[in-house]
Write a protein that holds these residues in place. Structure first.
Motif, PDB file in Angstrom:
ATOM      1  N   LEU A  34       0.847  -1.192   0.000  1.00 14.31           N
ATOM      2  CA  LEU A  34       0.000   0.000   0.000  1.00 14.31           C
ATOM      3  C   LEU A  34       0.881   1.240   0.000  1.00 14.31           C
ATOM      4  O   LEU A  34       1.841   1.333   0.767  1.00 14.31           O
ATOM      5  N   ALA A  35       0.569   2.181  -0.856  1.00 21.94           N
ATOM      6  CA  ALA A  35       1.194   3.509  -0.832  1.00 21.94           C
ATOM      7  C   ALA A  35       0.073   4.513  -0.612  1.00 21.94           C
ATOM      8  O   ALA A  35      -0.928   4.494  -1.325  1.00 21.94           O
ATOM      9  N   ILE A  36       0.209   5.348   0.410  1.00 27.74           N
ATOM     10  CA  ILE A  36      -0.779   6.394   0.683  1.00 27.74           C
ATOM     11  C   ILE A  36      -0.110   7.733   0.472  1.00 27.74           C
ATOM     12  O   ILE A  36       0.962   7.999   1.033  1.00 27.74           O
ATOM     13  N   ASP A  37      -0.725   8.576  -0.344  1.00 24.63           N
ATOM     14  CA  ASP A  37      -0.255   9.946  -0.550  1.00 24.63           C
ATOM     15  C   ASP A  37      -1.246  10.906   0.070  1.00 24.63           C
ATOM     16  O   ASP A  37      -2.427  10.899  -0.284  1.00 24.63           O
ATOM     17  N   LEU A  38      -0.777  11.715   0.989  1.00 28.88           N
ATOM     18  CA  LEU A  38      -1.558  12.794   1.581  1.00 28.88           C
ATOM     19  C   LEU A  38      -1.065  14.077   0.936  1.00 28.88           C
ATOM     20  O   LEU A  38       0.135  14.366   0.971  1.00 28.88           O
ATOM     21  N   ASN A 109       4.636   4.212   2.609  1.00 29.19           N
ATOM     22  CA  ASN A 109       4.741   2.934   1.907  1.00 29.19           C
ATOM     23  C   ASN A 109       4.592   1.838   2.943  1.00 29.19           C
ATOM     24  O   ASN A 109       5.362   1.778   3.901  1.00 29.19           O
ATOM     25  N   VAL A 110       3.592   0.964   2.759  1.00 24.69           N
ATOM     26  CA  VAL A 110       3.250  -0.032   3.778  1.00 24.69           C
ATOM     27  C   VAL A 110       3.275  -1.446   3.194  1.00 24.69           C
ATOM     28  O   VAL A 110       2.544  -1.734   2.253  1.00 24.69           O
ATOM     29  N   ASP A 111       4.111  -2.303   3.777  1.00 20.39           N
ATOM     30  CA  ASP A 111       4.103  -3.723   3.451  1.00 20.39           C
ATOM     31  C   ASP A 111       2.893  -4.313   4.169  1.00 20.39           C
ATOM     32  O   ASP A 111       2.812  -4.261   5.396  1.00 20.39           O
ATOM     33  N   LEU A 112       1.931  -4.825   3.442  1.00 23.08           N
ATOM     34  CA  LEU A 112       0.686  -5.303   4.047  1.00 23.08           C
ATOM     35  C   LEU A 112       0.765  -6.722   4.606  1.00 23.08           C
ATOM     36  O   LEU A 112      -0.166  -7.150   5.290  1.00 23.08           O
ATOM     37  N   ARG A 113       1.856  -7.419   4.347  1.00 20.94           N
ATOM     38  CA  ARG A 113       1.983  -8.776   4.886  1.00 20.94           C
ATOM     39  C   ARG A 113       1.993  -8.700   6.413  1.00 20.94           C
ATOM     40  O   ARG A 113       2.779  -7.979   7.008  1.00 20.94           O
ATOM     41  N   LEU A 137      -2.858   3.730  -3.051  1.00 23.65           N
ATOM     42  CA  LEU A 137      -2.530   2.885  -4.190  1.00 23.65           C
ATOM     43  C   LEU A 137      -2.244   1.500  -3.638  1.00 23.65           C
ATOM     44  O   LEU A 137      -1.319   1.329  -2.839  1.00 23.65           O
ATOM     45  N   LEU A 138      -3.048   0.530  -4.029  1.00 27.47           N
ATOM     46  CA  LEU A 138      -2.887  -0.849  -3.578  1.00 27.47           C
ATOM     47  C   LEU A 138      -2.213  -1.648  -4.676  1.00 27.47           C
ATOM     48  O   LEU A 138      -2.616  -1.579  -5.838  1.00 27.47           O
ATOM     49  N   PHE A 139      -1.181  -2.416  -4.313  1.00 27.72           N
ATOM     50  CA  PHE A 139      -0.398  -3.173  -5.287  1.00 27.72           C
ATOM     51  C   PHE A 139      -0.355  -4.651  -4.929  1.00 27.72           C
ATOM     52  O   PHE A 139      -0.382  -5.009  -3.757  1.00 27.72           O
ATOM     53  N   LYS A 140      -0.210  -5.470  -5.965  1.00 27.21           N
ATOM     54  CA  LYS A 140       0.017  -6.898  -5.778  1.00 27.21           C
ATOM     55  C   LYS A 140       1.464  -7.241  -6.125  1.00 27.21           C
ATOM     56  O   LYS A 140       1.788  -8.375  -6.394  1.00 27.21           O
ATOM     57  N   SER A 141       2.338  -6.233  -6.123  1.00 26.59           N
ATOM     58  CA  SER A 141       3.754  -6.464  -6.403  1.00 26.59           C
ATOM     59  C   SER A 141       4.586  -5.700  -5.381  1.00 26.59           C
ATOM     60  O   SER A 141       4.048  -5.051  -4.492  1.00 26.59           O
ATOM     61  N   ASN A 142       5.900  -5.724  -5.534  1.00 30.43           N
ATOM     62  CA  ASN A 142       6.794  -5.048  -4.606  1.00 30.43           C
ATOM     63  C   ASN A 142       6.881  -3.561  -4.886  1.00 30.43           C
ATOM     64  O   ASN A 142       6.518  -3.085  -5.954  1.00 30.43           O
TER      65      ASN A 142
END
Length: 163
Positions: A34-38, A109-113, A137-142
């Motif tokens: 997960l990437a969050i932009d404020l 930037n957040v590692d969701l594991r 922004l939710l990602f299924k990659s690194n």
């Protein structure tokens, strides 16, 4: 290969009043990063302090119904993503000041594991009126290695913390 991702608005185009606070949450089910932009407007030159900037997690509540609920319904602050006056056992970074000359972009930037399903962002500037928005922004990659190490840029974009 293009990474699979999804953009989710947390809150958009808000004008916060003096000493106000805003919260937005995202459901991260099925994603591993997960990437969050404020994005915040320029701060008033006399008071650019930020009083609250943090992420919390929860397994069952997507978004609290009130500011009080943010801390009472089971949202657990994620220590490394909690800002304070100094780094401590309950805060992972020093709160940044708002720029009074350029737009502010703060990135998490957040590692969701190993994280709970819902991630909430809480932001409050001190004693000023400022426009804000945030998106996830939710990602299924690194993570993109270029942003992982990004410093302050001339446009005001700053990576707050990765982890």
């Amino acid at each position: 290969m293009q990474p699979e991702f999804k953009t989710v608005p947390l809150f958009e185009g808000l004008t916060m009043t003096s000493a106000g606070t805003v919260i937005g949450a995202v459901d991260t089910k099925g994603f591993n990063f997960l990437a969050i932009d404020l994005v915040a407007g320029t701060g008033e030159a006399a008071s650019t302090a930020v009083t609250t900037l943090r992420l919390a997690e929860n397994d069952t509540v997507t978004a609290p119904s009130s500011i009080t609920a943010y801390t009472t319904v089971g949202n657990t602050p994620i220590t490394q993503f909690v800002g304070a006056a100094a780094v401590s056992t309950s805060a992972g970074f020093v709160l940044p000041a708002l720029s009074s000359t350029v737009q502010n972009v703060f990135r998490f930037n957040v590692d969701l594991r190993g994280r709970k399903r819902f991630i909430a962002l809480n932001f409050a500037p001190e004693k000023q009126t400022v426009g804000v928005s945030a998106h996830a922004l939710l990602f299924k990659s690194n993570v993109d290695p270029a942003m992982e190490t990004a410093a302050t840029t001339v446009a005001g974009a700053r990576l707050i913390v990765s982890g």
